[in-house]
Scaffold this motif. Structure first.
Motif, PDB file in Angstrom:
ATOM      1  N   MET A  20       0.864  -1.181   0.000  1.00 21.62           N
ATOM      2  CA  MET A  20       0.000   0.000   0.000  1.00 21.62           C
ATOM      3  C   MET A  20       0.900   1.230   0.000  1.00 21.62           C
ATOM      4  O   MET A  20       1.775   1.367   0.849  1.00 21.62           O
ATOM      5  CB  MET A  20      -0.925  -0.012   1.211  1.00 21.62           C
ATOM      6  CG  MET A  20      -1.887  -1.187   1.200  1.00 21.62           C
ATOM      7  SD  MET A  20      -2.905  -1.290   2.685  1.00 21.62           S
ATOM      8  CE  MET A  20      -4.064   0.029   2.348  1.00 21.62           C
ATOM      9  N   ILE A  21       0.687   2.100  -0.988  1.00 24.79           N
ATOM     10  CA  ILE A  21       1.522   3.292  -1.146  1.00 24.79           C
ATOM     11  C   ILE A  21       0.625   4.491  -1.449  1.00 24.79           C
ATOM     12  O   ILE A  21      -0.559   4.348  -1.747  1.00 24.79           O
ATOM     13  CB  ILE A  21       2.530   3.133  -2.303  1.00 24.79           C
ATOM     14  CG1 ILE A  21       1.807   2.767  -3.617  1.00 24.79           C
ATOM     15  CG2 ILE A  21       3.580   2.100  -1.979  1.00 24.79           C
ATOM     16  CD1 ILE A  21       2.313   3.464  -4.822  1.00 24.79           C
ATOM     17  N   ALA A  22       1.229   5.664  -1.400  1.00 26.20           N
ATOM     18  CA  ALA A  22       0.612   6.887  -1.922  1.00 26.20           C
ATOM     19  C   ALA A  22       1.594   7.450  -2.939  1.00 26.20           C
ATOM     20  O   ALA A  22       2.805   7.234  -2.831  1.00 26.20           O
ATOM     21  CB  ALA A  22       0.371   7.900  -0.806  1.00 26.20           C
ATOM     22  N   HIS A  23       1.061   8.131  -3.935  1.00 23.32           N
ATOM     23  CA  HIS A  23       1.925   8.793  -4.914  1.00 23.32           C
ATOM     24  C   HIS A  23       1.075   9.687  -5.806  1.00 23.32           C
ATOM     25  O   HIS A  23      -0.145   9.619  -5.796  1.00 23.32           O
ATOM     26  CB  HIS A  23       2.730   7.786  -5.749  1.00 23.32           C
ATOM     27  CG  HIS A  23       1.906   6.921  -6.657  1.00 23.32           C
ATOM     28  ND1 HIS A  23       2.440   6.275  -7.740  1.00 23.32           N
ATOM     29  CD2 HIS A  23       0.596   6.594  -6.661  1.00 23.32           C
ATOM     30  CE1 HIS A  23       1.508   5.580  -8.358  1.00 23.32           C
ATOM     31  NE2 HIS A  23       0.386   5.750  -7.722  1.00 23.32           N
ATOM     32  N   SER A  24       1.760  10.529  -6.553  1.00 21.10           N
ATOM     33  CA  SER A  24       1.116  11.326  -7.590  1.00 21.10           C
ATOM     34  C   SER A  24       2.016  11.245  -8.815  1.00 21.10           C
ATOM     35  O   SER A  24       3.215  11.023  -8.696  1.00 21.10           O
ATOM     36  CB  SER A  24       0.927  12.778  -7.141  1.00 21.10           C
ATOM     37  OG  SER A  24       2.162  13.367  -6.821  1.00 21.10           O
ATOM     38  N   LEU A  25       1.422  11.366  -9.965  1.00 19.03           N
ATOM     39  CA  LEU A  25       2.170  11.266 -11.216  1.00 19.03           C
ATOM     40  C   LEU A  25       2.061  12.611 -11.915  1.00 19.03           C
ATOM     41  O   LEU A  25       1.116  12.870 -12.644  1.00 19.03           O
ATOM     42  CB  LEU A  25       1.620  10.116 -12.064  1.00 19.03           C
ATOM     43  CG  LEU A  25       1.678   8.753 -11.364  1.00 19.03           C
ATOM     44  CD1 LEU A  25       0.871   7.710 -12.113  1.00 19.03           C
ATOM     45  CD2 LEU A  25       3.116   8.298 -11.188  1.00 19.03           C
ATOM     46  N   GLN A  26       3.022  13.476 -11.642  1.00 19.94           N
ATOM     47  CA  GLN A  26       2.977  14.881 -12.015  1.00 19.94           C
ATOM     48  C   GLN A  26       3.287  15.143 -13.489  1.00 19.94           C
ATOM     49  O   GLN A  26       4.366  15.614 -13.828  1.00 19.94           O
ATOM     50  CB  GLN A  26       3.934  15.674 -11.121  1.00 19.94           C
ATOM     51  CG  GLN A  26       3.564  15.662  -9.662  1.00 19.94           C
ATOM     52  CD  GLN A  26       2.262  16.382  -9.396  1.00 19.94           C
ATOM     53  OE1 GLN A  26       2.043  17.484  -9.886  1.00 19.94           O
ATOM     54  NE2 GLN A  26       1.380  15.775  -8.630  1.00 19.94           N
ATOM     55  N   ARG A  35      -3.000  13.904  -9.204  1.00 17.73           N
ATOM     56  CA  ARG A  35      -3.272  14.242  -7.803  1.00 17.73           C
ATOM     57  C   ARG A  35      -2.773  13.116  -6.894  1.00 17.73           C
ATOM     58  O   ARG A  35      -2.729  11.955  -7.287  1.00 17.73           O
ATOM     59  CB  ARG A  35      -4.772  14.461  -7.595  1.00 17.73           C
ATOM     60  CG  ARG A  35      -5.306  15.664  -8.353  1.00 17.73           C
ATOM     61  CD  ARG A  35      -6.756  15.961  -7.987  1.00 17.73           C
ATOM     62  NE  ARG A  35      -7.673  14.857  -8.269  1.00 17.73           N
ATOM     63  CZ  ARG A  35      -8.289  14.667  -9.434  1.00 17.73           C
ATOM     64  NH1 ARG A  35      -8.086  15.508 -10.431  1.00 17.73           N
ATOM     65  NH2 ARG A  35      -9.105  13.649  -9.604  1.00 17.73           N
ATOM     66  N   LEU A  36      -2.420  13.471  -5.675  1.00 19.01           N
ATOM     67  CA  LEU A  36      -2.001  12.479  -4.695  1.00 19.01           C
ATOM     68  C   LEU A  36      -3.122  11.470  -4.486  1.00 19.01           C
ATOM     69  O   LEU A  36      -4.279  11.850  -4.291  1.00 19.01           O
ATOM     70  CB  LEU A  36      -1.638  13.166  -3.372  1.00 19.01           C
ATOM     71  CG  LEU A  36      -1.091  12.256  -2.276  1.00 19.01           C
ATOM     72  CD1 LEU A  36       0.243  11.650  -2.694  1.00 19.01           C
ATOM     73  CD2 LEU A  36      -0.939  13.037  -0.985  1.00 19.01           C
ATOM     74  N   HIS A  37      -2.786  10.198  -4.549  1.00 21.59           N
ATOM     75  CA  HIS A  37      -3.777   9.135  -4.359  1.00 21.59           C
ATOM     76  C   HIS A  37      -3.087   7.899  -3.792  1.00 21.59           C
ATOM     77  O   HIS A  37      -1.872   7.764  -3.841  1.00 21.59           O
ATOM     78  CB  HIS A  37      -4.485   8.791  -5.686  1.00 21.59           C
ATOM     79  CG  HIS A  37      -3.579   8.278  -6.749  1.00 21.59           C
ATOM     80  ND1 HIS A  37      -2.771   9.104  -7.524  1.00 21.59           N
ATOM     81  CD2 HIS A  37      -3.321   7.015  -7.171  1.00 21.59           C
ATOM     82  CE1 HIS A  37      -2.079   8.373  -8.367  1.00 21.59           C
ATOM     83  NE2 HIS A  37      -2.388   7.100  -8.179  1.00 21.59           N
ATOM     84  N   GLY A  38      -3.872   7.016  -3.252  1.00 24.16           N
ATOM     85  CA  GLY A  38      -3.357   5.765  -2.712  1.00 24.16           C
ATOM     86  C   GLY A  38      -3.497   4.647  -3.722  1.00 24.16           C
ATOM     87  O   GLY A  38      -4.356   4.697  -4.609  1.00 24.16           O
ATOM     88  N   ALA A  39      -2.652   3.649  -3.570  1.00 24.86           N
ATOM     89  CA  ALA A  39      -2.728   2.468  -4.430  1.00 24.86           C
ATOM     90  C   ALA A  39      -2.340   1.251  -3.598  1.00 24.86           C
ATOM     91  O   ALA A  39      -1.444   1.323  -2.763  1.00 24.86           O
ATOM     92  CB  ALA A  39      -1.790   2.608  -5.620  1.00 24.86           C
ATOM     93  N   THR A  40      -3.051   0.172  -3.824  1.00 32.29           N
ATOM     94  CA  THR A  40      -2.683  -1.116  -3.247  1.00 32.29           C
ATOM     95  C   THR A  40      -2.285  -2.010  -4.402  1.00 32.29           C
ATOM     96  O   THR A  40      -3.086  -2.263  -5.302  1.00 32.29           O
ATOM     97  CB  THR A  40      -3.855  -1.737  -2.463  1.00 32.29           C
ATOM     98  OG1 THR A  40      -4.225  -0.860  -1.406  1.00 32.29           O
ATOM     99  CG2 THR A  40      -3.461  -3.096  -1.883  1.00 32.29           C
ATOM    100  N   LEU A  41      -1.051  -2.443  -4.402  1.00 34.29           N
ATOM    101  CA  LEU A  41      -0.525  -3.287  -5.462  1.00 34.29           C
ATOM    102  C   LEU A  41      -0.350  -4.711  -4.938  1.00 34.29           C
ATOM    103  O   LEU A  41       0.259  -4.914  -3.882  1.00 34.29           O
ATOM    104  CB  LEU A  41       0.827  -2.766  -5.940  1.00 34.29           C
ATOM    105  CG  LEU A  41       0.874  -1.327  -6.449  1.00 34.29           C
ATOM    106  CD1 LEU A  41       2.309  -0.925  -6.742  1.00 34.29           C
ATOM    107  CD2 LEU A  41       0.008  -1.166  -7.679  1.00 34.29           C
ATOM    108  N   ASP A  81       6.298   9.903  -3.552  1.00 30.04           N
ATOM    109  CA  ASP A  81       6.741  11.241  -3.957  1.00 30.04           C
ATOM    110  C   ASP A  81       7.859  11.746  -3.050  1.00 30.04           C
ATOM    111  O   ASP A  81       8.656  12.589  -3.452  1.00 30.04           O
ATOM    112  CB  ASP A  81       5.582  12.242  -3.912  1.00 30.04           C
ATOM    113  CG  ASP A  81       4.477  11.926  -4.898  1.00 30.04           C
ATOM    114  OD1 ASP A  81       4.657  11.066  -5.786  1.00 30.04           O
ATOM    115  OD2 ASP A  81       3.399  12.552  -4.776  1.00 30.04           O
ATOM    116  N   GLU A  82       7.915  11.223  -1.830  1.00 29.93           N
ATOM    117  CA  GLU A  82       8.903  11.653  -0.840  1.00 29.93           C
ATOM    118  C   GLU A  82      10.017  10.625  -0.638  1.00 29.93           C
ATOM    119  O   GLU A  82      10.928  10.845   0.153  1.00 29.93           O
ATOM    120  CB  GLU A  82       8.206  11.915   0.493  1.00 29.93           C
ATOM    121  CG  GLU A  82       7.149  13.000   0.398  1.00 29.93           C
ATOM    122  CD  GLU A  82       6.280  13.099   1.640  1.00 29.93           C
ATOM    123  OE1 GLU A  82       6.412  12.245   2.554  1.00 29.93           O
ATOM    124  OE2 GLU A  82       5.454  14.024   1.683  1.00 29.93           O
TER     125      GLU A  82
END
Length: 137
Positions: A20-26, A35-41, A81-82
């Motif tokens: 489970m992560i958060a990220h944005s694809l700018q 936009r910043l969003h969560g993803a479960t891979l 992103d961080e």
């Protein structure tokens, strides 16, 4: 049991985990995913070798699961992103699977006998990405 071919068969072992992560694809290319969003891979790691080892396995299932967990642990619940390893990169599913594959390949011990490693990530039930790395046995 009779072997019908001259070459040893190719075997694979797959273990699974999730991340489970958060990220944005700018970039405009990514539409609303900017936009910043969560993803479960869901992560699938497949270890491949020609023939089986002296124990009749590709590798120990417990070891494979443990190695995958060690690679994923520093990414769990992180905002990519961080994360320094994703600086200056789009943290796409393809980039993430490549990162996981490289990290996992580094942790495999010498003399493991594996010929390839495939990492696949399911982003949702209808989309997945994978990468296959050839390893030196």
């Amino acid at each position: 049991m009779t072997d019908t071919g001259t070459a040893a068969p190719i075997f694979s072992l797959q273990v699974d985990d999730h991340l489970m992560i958060a990220h944005s694809l700018q970039h405009d290319f990514f539409g609303p995913a900017q936009r910043l969003h969560g993803a479960t891979l869901t992560i699938h790691a497949s270890f491949e070798r020609q023939g089986l080892d002296e124990h009749g396995v590709v590798m120990d299932i417990g070891e494979a699961s443990q190695l995958l967990g060690q690679v994923l642990e520093p990414l769990r619940y992180q905002n990519l992103d961080e994360h320094p390893d994703f600086a200056e990169k789009f943290s796409t599913t393809e980039v993430i699977v490549h990162y996981v594959a490289l990290q996992l390949a580094e942790r495999l011990r010498e003399g493991h006998g594996l010929r390839a490693l495939t990492i696949e990530a399911e982003e949702n039930p209808t989309a997945r990405a994978s990468v296959r790395l050839e390893l030196s046995a």
